[in-house]
Design a protein around this motif. Sequence first.
Motif, PDB file in Angstrom:
ATOM      1  N   ILE A   1     153.130  46.819 154.025  1.00 17.79           N
ATOM      2  CA  ILE A   1     154.112  46.046 153.276  1.00 17.79           C
ATOM      3  C   ILE A   1     155.322  46.912 152.936  1.00 17.79           C
ATOM      4  CG2 ILE A   1     154.469  44.923 151.037  1.00 17.79           C
ATOM      5  CD1 ILE A   1     151.577  43.941 151.251  1.00 17.79           C
ATOM      6  N   PHE A   2     156.506  46.313 153.006  1.00 14.73           N
ATOM      7  CA  PHE A   2     157.711  46.996 152.544  1.00 14.73           C
ATOM      8  C   PHE A   2     158.726  45.964 152.074  1.00 14.73           C
ATOM      9  CE2 PHE A   2     158.883  46.005 156.868  1.00 14.73           C
ATOM     10  CZ  PHE A   2     160.263  45.844 156.860  1.00 14.73           C
ATOM     11  N   VAL A   3     159.684  46.430 151.268  1.00 17.11           N
ATOM     12  CA  VAL A   3     160.756  45.570 150.798  1.00 17.11           C
ATOM     13  C   VAL A   3     162.028  46.403 150.703  1.00 17.11           C
ATOM     14  CG1 VAL A   3     160.308  45.924 148.313  1.00 17.11           C
ATOM     15  CG2 VAL A   3     161.461  43.841 149.074  1.00 17.11           C
ATOM     16  N   VAL A   4     163.123  45.812 151.189  1.00 16.03           N
ATOM     17  CA  VAL A   4     164.445  46.399 150.989  1.00 16.03           C
ATOM     18  C   VAL A   4     165.049  45.689 149.787  1.00 16.03           C
ATOM     19  CG1 VAL A   4     166.748  46.751 151.966  1.00 16.03           C
ATOM     20  CG2 VAL A   4     164.718  46.910 153.440  1.00 16.03           C
ATOM     21  N   MET A   5     165.366  46.462 148.758  1.00 16.52           N
ATOM     22  CA  MET A   5     165.963  45.940 147.531  1.00 16.52           C
ATOM     23  C   MET A   5     167.464  46.258 147.556  1.00 16.52           C
ATOM     24  SD  MET A   5     163.570  44.412 145.860  1.00 16.52           S
ATOM     25  CE  MET A   5     164.201  44.290 144.181  1.00 16.52           C
TER      26      MET A   5
END
Length: 198
Positions: free
Chosen positions: A74-78
């Motif tokens: 899982i990853f997220v670009v904020m």
Amino acid sequence: MSYDPRIHHRHSIRIKGYDYTQPGIYFITICTKGRQCLFGDVTKGEMQLNCLGQIAWNCWQTIPDHFPHIELDIFVVMPNHLHGILIITDKPVGAQQCCALNQHLDHNTEQFGQPVNSSIPTIIRSYKSVVSKRINLIWQTKGQSIWQRNFYEHIGRDQKSLDNIRQYILDNPQRWADDPENLQHKSNKPNFLFDIPF
């Protein structure tokens, strides 16, 4: 002024003596320089990537293409940082043939020794470099750094820790209004790693 190790020094935030090429689960956080919100906005608890955010997202997605021993979780670009889990599946065989995301990466910039092929620091350095170069093309600038120096990491120890980190990443957009990385947040204290119950 020439380099003087007595006054010009940076301390590594990596774990001293730890082998960052060994199989494991690595929770990574990378922040933009000055925590500028470059990658988009959070609207109603969902991250809306702009074109720069799409570059950051796409380049993260291609890490396993360049480092075959890496699996993405899982990853997220904020707006001003990225959280992601990288999994080293095995000691890479033939790591010398493993090409970086950016073939023109200047390995002479290493401050704390020679880069170690296929290590987490080398992978992150490569990722940051290629994202910066692609954004510089859009900005029509040369050598403009978009990232703060270094990165934060936590080494996953067990399934419970991994589950907590995954949930933290998934919840990050919904928590943006209260996130210390949000420059509009009243506290502005970067303590995102300390909110996770590892």
